[in-house]
Design a protein around this motif. Structure first.
Motif, PDB file in Angstrom:
ATOM      1  N   LYS A 128       0.825  -1.216   0.000  1.00  0.00           N
ATOM      2  CA  LYS A 128       0.000   0.000   0.000  1.00  0.00           C
ATOM      3  C   LYS A 128       0.856   1.261   0.000  1.00  0.00           C
ATOM      4  CE  LYS A 128      -3.091  -0.219   3.282  1.00  0.00           C
ATOM      5  NZ  LYS A 128      -4.163  -0.493   4.257  1.00  0.00           N
ATOM      6  N   THR A 129       2.122   1.156   0.396  1.00  0.00           N
ATOM      7  CA  THR A 129       3.001   2.335   0.447  1.00  0.00           C
ATOM      8  C   THR A 129       3.686   2.615  -0.892  1.00  0.00           C
ATOM      9  OG1 THR A 129       5.010   1.137   1.130  1.00  0.00           O
ATOM     10  CG2 THR A 129       3.500   1.849   2.895  1.00  0.00           C
ATOM     11  N   LEU A 130       3.593   1.680  -1.829  1.00  0.00           N
ATOM     12  CA  LEU A 130       4.291   1.823  -3.111  1.00  0.00           C
ATOM     13  C   LEU A 130       3.533   2.730  -4.081  1.00  0.00           C
ATOM     14  CD1 LEU A 130       5.360  -1.899  -3.603  1.00  0.00           C
ATOM     15  CD2 LEU A 130       6.819   0.015  -2.908  1.00  0.00           C
ATOM     16  N   ASP A 131       4.240   3.297  -5.022  1.00  0.00           N
ATOM     17  CA  ASP A 131       3.672   4.162  -6.051  1.00  0.00           C
ATOM     18  C   ASP A 131       2.703   3.367  -6.927  1.00  0.00           C
ATOM     19  OD1 ASP A 131       3.181   5.706  -8.350  1.00  0.00           O
ATOM     20  OD2 ASP A 131       5.229   6.469  -8.440  1.00  0.00           O
ATOM     21  N   LYS A 132       1.443   3.758  -6.927  1.00  0.00           N
ATOM     22  CA  LYS A 132       0.399   3.058  -7.696  1.00  0.00           C
ATOM     23  C   LYS A 132       0.666   3.073  -9.197  1.00  0.00           C
ATOM     24  CE  LYS A 132      -3.400   3.995  -4.547  1.00  0.00           C
ATOM     25  NZ  LYS A 132      -4.755   4.513  -4.418  1.00  0.00           N
ATOM     26  N   ASN A 133       1.442   4.026  -9.664  1.00  0.00           N
ATOM     27  CA  ASN A 133       1.734   4.117 -11.091  1.00  0.00           C
ATOM     28  C   ASN A 133       2.865   3.197 -11.529  1.00  0.00           C
ATOM     29  OD1 ASN A 133      -0.230   6.175 -11.574  1.00  0.00           O
ATOM     30  ND2 ASN A 133       1.170   7.600 -10.557  1.00  0.00           N
ATOM     31  N   LYS A 134       3.636   2.677 -10.564  1.00  0.00           N
ATOM     32  CA  LYS A 134       4.765   1.814 -10.890  1.00  0.00           C
ATOM     33  C   LYS A 134       4.557   0.362 -10.468  1.00  0.00           C
ATOM     34  CE  LYS A 134       8.512   5.200 -10.446  1.00  0.00           C
ATOM     35  NZ  LYS A 134       9.742   5.499  -9.671  1.00  0.00           N
ATOM     36  N   PHE A 135       3.704   0.157  -9.464  1.00  0.00           N
ATOM     37  CA  PHE A 135       3.593  -1.170  -8.861  1.00  0.00           C
ATOM     38  C   PHE A 135       2.134  -1.585  -8.683  1.00  0.00           C
ATOM     39  CE2 PHE A 135       7.386   0.956  -7.217  1.00  0.00           C
ATOM     40  CZ  PHE A 135       8.359   0.055  -7.603  1.00  0.00           C
ATOM     41  N   SER A 136       1.924  -2.903  -8.802  1.00  0.00           N
ATOM     42  CA  SER A 136       0.619  -3.467  -8.465  1.00  0.00           C
ATOM     43  C   SER A 136       0.857  -4.682  -7.562  1.00  0.00           C
ATOM     44  CB  SER A 136      -0.158  -3.865  -9.719  1.00  0.00           C
ATOM     45  OG  SER A 136       0.522  -4.891 -10.408  1.00  0.00           O
ATOM     46  N   PHE A 137      -0.176  -5.090  -6.858  1.00  0.00           N
ATOM     47  CA  PHE A 137      -0.086  -6.235  -5.955  1.00  0.00           C
ATOM     48  C   PHE A 137      -1.181  -7.211  -6.341  1.00  0.00           C
ATOM     49  CE2 PHE A 137      -0.979  -8.003  -1.510  1.00  0.00           C
ATOM     50  CZ  PHE A 137       0.051  -8.925  -1.585  1.00  0.00           C
ATOM     51  N   ASN A 138      -0.758  -8.389  -6.749  1.00  0.00           N
ATOM     52  CA  ASN A 138      -1.645  -9.438  -7.238  1.00  0.00           C
ATOM     53  C   ASN A 138      -1.522 -10.612  -6.272  1.00  0.00           C
ATOM     54  OD1 ASN A 138      -3.344 -10.609  -9.104  1.00  0.00           O
ATOM     55  ND2 ASN A 138      -1.853 -10.631 -10.756  1.00  0.00           N
ATOM     56  N   PHE A 139      -2.609 -11.000  -5.607  1.00  0.00           N
ATOM     57  CA  PHE A 139      -2.486 -12.060  -4.618  1.00  0.00           C
ATOM     58  C   PHE A 139      -3.611 -13.072  -4.723  1.00  0.00           C
ATOM     59  CE2 PHE A 139      -4.823  -8.603  -2.706  1.00  0.00           C
ATOM     60  CZ  PHE A 139      -5.735  -9.151  -1.819  1.00  0.00           C
ATOM     61  N   ALA A 140      -3.297 -14.279  -4.249  1.00  0.00           N
ATOM     62  CA  ALA A 140      -4.255 -15.380  -4.305  1.00  0.00           C
ATOM     63  C   ALA A 140      -4.068 -16.251  -3.075  1.00  0.00           C
ATOM     64  CB  ALA A 140      -4.034 -16.216  -5.565  1.00  0.00           C
ATOM     65  N   GLY A 141      -5.162 -16.822  -2.629  1.00  0.00           N
ATOM     66  CA  GLY A 141      -5.088 -17.731  -1.494  1.00  0.00           C
ATOM     67  C   GLY A 141      -6.344 -17.680  -0.659  1.00  0.00           C
ATOM     68  N   LYS A 142      -6.352 -18.516   0.351  1.00  0.00           N
ATOM     69  CA  LYS A 142      -7.509 -18.630   1.231  1.00  0.00           C
ATOM     70  C   LYS A 142      -7.379 -17.650   2.390  1.00  0.00           C
ATOM     71  CE  LYS A 142     -10.134 -21.943   3.925  1.00  0.00           C
ATOM     72  NZ  LYS A 142     -10.222 -23.315   4.411  1.00  0.00           N
ATOM     73  N   TYR A 149      -7.229  -9.264  -6.044  1.00  0.00           N
ATOM     74  CA  TYR A 149      -7.385 -10.539  -5.328  1.00  0.00           C
ATOM     75  C   TYR A 149      -7.955 -11.565  -6.299  1.00  0.00           C
ATOM     76  CZ  TYR A 149      -9.075 -14.069  -2.083  1.00  0.00           C
ATOM     77  OH  TYR A 149      -9.319 -15.265  -1.438  1.00  0.00           O
ATOM     78  N   ASN A 150      -7.296 -12.718  -6.419  1.00  0.00           N
ATOM     79  CA  ASN A 150      -7.666 -13.754  -7.375  1.00  0.00           C
ATOM     80  C   ASN A 150      -8.374 -14.948  -6.747  1.00  0.00           C
ATOM     81  OD1 ASN A 150      -6.151 -13.008 -10.121  1.00  0.00           O
ATOM     82  ND2 ASN A 150      -4.958 -12.315  -8.382  1.00  0.00           N
ATOM     83  N   GLY A 151      -8.639 -14.882  -5.445  1.00  0.00           N
ATOM     84  CA  GLY A 151      -9.340 -15.966  -4.767  1.00  0.00           C
ATOM     85  C   GLY A 151      -8.447 -17.187  -4.571  1.00  0.00           C
ATOM     86  N   ILE A 152      -9.088 -18.303  -4.329  1.00  0.00           N
ATOM     87  CA  ILE A 152      -8.378 -19.576  -4.201  1.00  0.00           C
ATOM     88  C   ILE A 152      -8.273 -20.158  -5.599  1.00  0.00           C
ATOM     89  CG2 ILE A 152      -8.425 -21.875  -3.171  1.00  0.00           C
ATOM     90  CD1 ILE A 152     -10.246 -20.637  -0.970  1.00  0.00           C
ATOM     91  N   LEU A 153      -7.057 -20.358  -6.050  1.00  0.00           N
ATOM     92  CA  LEU A 153      -6.848 -20.802  -7.429  1.00  0.00           C
ATOM     93  C   LEU A 153      -6.832 -22.325  -7.535  1.00  0.00           C
ATOM     94  CD1 LEU A 153      -3.974 -18.383  -8.488  1.00  0.00           C
ATOM     95  CD2 LEU A 153      -6.384 -18.215  -9.089  1.00  0.00           C
TER      96      LEU A 153
END
Length: 170
Positions: free
Chosen positions: A24-38, A52-56
């Motif tokens: 959340k502290t990173l520059d939104k124009n340079k970085f994204s956060f893609n996560f998956a899991g329960k 958020y990609n859910g449970i894959l």
């Protein structure tokens, strides 16, 4: 845009909330956060650059890994991590919390990155973003390392150990 990935349980013990808050502290124009899991993400406010990609299901994990550039693993405690090897086998850099098991796989700045805490993580992420030569060097070594742990190589090494043990007792 550098896409930071996380795959695993969305729990405090796995360091998920530390990673989430850091991203959340990173520059939104340079970085994204893609996560998956329960885990319970309903209570989390997701910024525009968080996905958020859910449970894959198993058949979608490689595609998810391929969609990210770097993964952060920040578990408090872990046994030998297949997740790290899976990510490395797809040619991705892993940034790992300094716990004993990580040293069985990672050589710092050779095939991955080991951190003691989040203090310098911003600097490390920006360095990866800006220095493609260093990024490519680490990810190429990561793939080679993961290959050492392939089923074929692991089976071969296990058979060699058994043969050696048998010969010592004959």
């Amino acid at each position: 845009m550098l896409n930071i990935g996380y795959i695993g349980s969305l729990k405090k013990q796995k360091g998920f909330f530390d990673i989430f808050n850091f991203c959340k502290t990173l520059d939104k124009n340079k970085f994204s956060f893609n996560f998956a899991g329960k885990g319970d993400v309903d209570k989390l406010l997701l910024p525009d650059n968080f996905f958020y990609n859910g449970i894959l299901p198993r058949e979608k994990i490689n595609k998810f890994i391929d969609s990210c550039d770097v993964f952060i693993f920040y578990s408090e405690c872990e046994h030998f991590s297949l997740a790290i090897l899976e990510v490395m086998s797809r040619g991705k850099i892993t940034i790992n919390k300094n716990i004993p098991v990580v040293h069985e796989i990672i050589k710092n700045y050779e095939n991955g990155i080991i951190i003691n805490d989040m203090t310098f993580l911003n600097e490390i992420i920006n360095d990866i973003y800006n220095d493609r030569e260093k990024y490519n060097y680490i990810l190429n070594n990561a793939q080679k390392t993961a290959n050492n742990f392939s089923i074929k190589n692991t089976t071969k090494k296990t058979i060699e150990i058994y043969k050696s043990a048998i010969l010592q007792h004959v």
